[in-house]
Design an enzyme around this catalytic site. Structure first.
Site, PDB file in Angstrom:
ATOM      1  CD  GLN A 238      47.557   7.821  95.659  1.00 45.15           C
ATOM      2  OE1 GLN A 238      46.855   6.830  95.789  1.00 45.15           O
ATOM      3  NE2 GLN A 238      48.844   7.748  95.309  1.00 45.15           N
ATOM      4  CE  LYS A 254      46.864   7.482 103.893  1.00 46.02           C
ATOM      5  NZ  LYS A 254      48.325   7.558 103.662  1.00 46.02           N
ATOM      6  CD  GLU A 275      48.715   7.887  99.744  1.00 43.65           C
ATOM      7  OE1 GLU A 275      47.643   7.793 100.382  1.00 43.65           O
ATOM      8  OE2 GLU A 275      49.471   8.877  99.827  1.00 43.65           O
ATOM      9  CB  ALA A 358      45.976   5.638 110.880  1.00 45.56           C
ATOM     10  CG  LEU A 361      49.270  11.961 115.290  1.00 45.95           C
ATOM     11  CD1 LEU A 361      50.423  12.569 114.503  1.00 45.95           C
ATOM     12  CD2 LEU A 361      49.797  11.191 116.494  1.00 45.95           C
ATOM     13  CG  ASP A 427      55.821   9.548  98.504  1.00 49.22           C
ATOM     14  OD1 ASP A 427      56.317  10.453  97.827  1.00 49.22           O
ATOM     15  OD2 ASP A 427      54.658   9.589  98.952  1.00 49.22           O
ATOM     16  CD  GLU A 432      53.436  16.436 109.861  1.00 51.50           C
ATOM     17  OE1 GLU A 432      52.872  16.482 110.977  1.00 51.50           O
ATOM     18  OE2 GLU A 432      52.815  16.428 108.783  1.00 51.50           O
ATOM     19  CG  ASP A 447      51.143  10.833 105.012  1.00 49.35           C
ATOM     20  OD1 ASP A 447      50.040  10.406 105.369  1.00 49.35           O
ATOM     21  OD2 ASP A 447      51.419  12.046 104.953  1.00 49.35           O
TER      22      ASP A 447
END
Length: 560
Positions: A238, A254, A275, A358, A361, A427, A432, A447
């Site tokens: 998305q 987002k 989302e 957000a 990283l 979902d 990670e 996510d």
């Protein structure tokens, strides 16, 4: 004579009538005054134990003391007394005595506080929730002693000091590019922008410390810093954008696609869901409340679709998707696998758009990450079931399979599963970790946009790893039990935490049904652990509780 008697009788009757009317009026006045009085007398101050506990600054060392009044209580309301006895029985066995309490200067979210909605009925619960949130973050379970972090357990390092003649080689000096600030960063953290301090605070076991003085500045900049670039994030199903700031920081954007009070369509499969921007924000707050600190900081923000995206983007593919709707709203849809079309465009009102931002990283060239397929991944098929859905003893195989056969990887996964169940996120197909730390590190909870889709229905299959493996960290279990108590109720502290986000001034980020669902699901998690403990009593070979608290105390307690 008869005439006089009739006249006297009439006088007596009139007098009685007046007396009757007067008595009726007097009775009505007395009844009205009684109607306005409360049915029960006010409780004495010492009976408001739960409220006092929520506002108390705890310096005691055991959870069992939480059910006690701060002062001696001699006379209590019978219902409150019974409730306190129940609370005692619920928490007395929690073995965390001996943990010192850390002084808290930043117990709140350390985020820009937005205006609270008008109305005493809304302000009072929020004020109480804020007190509970402060008390929660001051609790010993959130301030457990930890050993000093060794050099090799930091994700990134600043170069050591060198001679003055070589000083320029360890400084980051840039010429001002268009929109960017002139920077001169050196080994001193005072010279670093908040996003870089965040990167340098990432360690083997968490993304940021519990009381992080950098959090306030970082979230403020995410919410208010000027956006100088917006490009579409490659990959993903998305629409997502990467926003850049003048101090070289970046954030994942987002957009809002669904109203807060909307529920996910029951006819949609989990892999076809939208989302949600507010889900990303709420997931960060819930992750912090659970004591995980494995989600990068997320903040809500309103952006101008024209000035802060369309006019500054250098992404030609993104720029070609902008259009004006029939009612004059500026819209765009980008390019992605799902929902990137004019029928599913993201539109401003008419130019203002809500979104989550957000913090990014560290770049993969500096800190590479490994993606792991979840053993409890769903089939992502309309007709097939995954292996774990058909084999009740599936976990026995997983427990023998690396990296789940040793270390903390299995309980790390269970932590993530509990987070996903509480926010109804189906979902989680991959997770990670940072490659530098190998298998001995925490899992990144990234996510979370498909969370908080439904409040009226719980999804028990998300808890399958906990149900099948019957394994949980002691610290996680104790915090969950703490959040089930009235003085730390999960829905209350979550409501209070979310009130610090800038978008709260527009509307609460989670509706009340979603907050109520958190309490309901928390009870389900605790009931599942209770069933596991009952099963353990029959099979003593398999321990349910992984005692991470005991190992922590051993690490910080000097020998001898």
């Amino acid at each position: 004579m008869m005439w006089r008697m009739r006249r006297r009788s009439r006088t007596i009757c009139l007098s009685l009538a007046f007396v009757s009317i007067f008595l009726h009026l007097l009775l009505a006045l007395v009844s009205l005054s009684i109607y306005h009085q409360p049915c029960d007398p006010p409780l004495p101050p010492r009976t408001h134990i739960l409220r006092d506990l929520a506002r108390a600054n705890y310096t005691s060392v055991g959870i069992s003391s939480l059910a006690e009044s701060p002062t001696d209580t001699t006379q209590r309301d019978s219902s409150n007394s019974d409730a306190n006895k129940d609370a005692k029985g619920h928490v007395q066995t929690l073995p965390v005595k001996g943990l010192p309490v850390k002084e808290s200067k930043n117990a709140s979210m350390n985020m820009p506080v937005s205006a609270v909605h008008d109305g005493a009925s809304k302000a009072e619960p929020l004020e109480s929730g804020l007190s509970k949130l402060v008390a929660l973050f001051d609790h010993p379970l959130y301030n457990m002693p930890s050993p000093p972090i060794p050099e090799e357990d930091w994700l990134l390092k600043v170069k050591p000091k060198v001679k003055a003649s070589e000083k320029s080689s360890q400084m980051w000096v840039t010429d001002s590019q268009e929109g960017y600030e002139d920077v001169q960063w050196n080994s001193s953290s005072n010279s670093h922008p908040p996003w870089l301090r965040f990167h340098l605070s990432i360690s083997r076991w968490q993304l940021y410390p519990h009381h992080d003085p950098n959090m306030e500045l970082l979230t403020q900049q995410l919410a208010t810093h000027r956006i100088i670039s917006a490009v579409q994030k490659s990959g993903g199903t998305q629409l997502k954008l990467v926003m850049s700031f003048p101090n070289y920081g970046q954030a994942m954007f987002k957009p809002m696609k669904q109203e807060r009070n909307e529920e996910t369509n029951y006819n949609l499969y989990y892999f076809s869901d939208f989302e949600r921007h507010n889900a990303e924000i709420a997931a960060f707050h819930l992750d912090r409340i659970l004591g995980y600190r494995r989600i990068p900081p997320v903040v809500g923000r309103q952006v101008d679709v024209v000035k802060e995206i369309k006019d500054i983007t250098i992404d030609r593919k993104l720029a070609r998707t902008f259009f004006t709707s029939p009612v004059g709203s500026v819209c765009f849809y980008g390019q992605c696998t799902y929902y990137c079309s004019t029928e599913h465009a993201v539109c401003g009102r008419p130019r203002t758009l809500e979104a989550s931002l957000a913090v990014m990283l560290p770049d993969l060239s500096l800190a590479s990450r490994r993606s792991w397929r979840s053993p409890w991944r769903r089939s992502y098929s309309r007709s097939k079931l995954a292996k774990w859905e058909t084999e009740p003893d599936y976990c026995s195989t997983i427990k023998k399979t690396p990296p789940y056969n040793k270390g903390t990887r299995l309980v790390d996964l269970i932590d993530m599963v509990i987070l996903d169940f509480l926010m109804s996120n189906m979902d989680r197909h991959h997770y990670e970790t940072f490659e530098k730390f190998g298998n001995n590190t925490f899992l990144l909870h990234l996510d979370n946009g498909r969370a908080f889709g439904r409040h009226s229905k719980d999804e028990p299959s998300i808890l399958a790893p906990l149900e099948q493996c019957c394994r949980i960290r002691r610290s996680t279990w104790l915090r969950l039990r703490l959040l089930s108590l009235p003085q730390y109720r999960l829905s209350d502290v979550m409501r209070a935490s979310l009130s610090h986000d800038p978008l709260h001034s527009v509307a609460p980020l989670l509706s009340e049904p979603h907050l109520a669902a958190l309490d309901r699901r928390l009870k389900t998690v605790l009931d599942t652990v209770s069933r596991c403990l009952k099963r353990q009593s029959k099979d003593s070979n398999d321990e349910v509780i992984y005692d991470d608290i005991a190992s922590l105390k051993d690490m910080v307690t000097p020998a001898g």
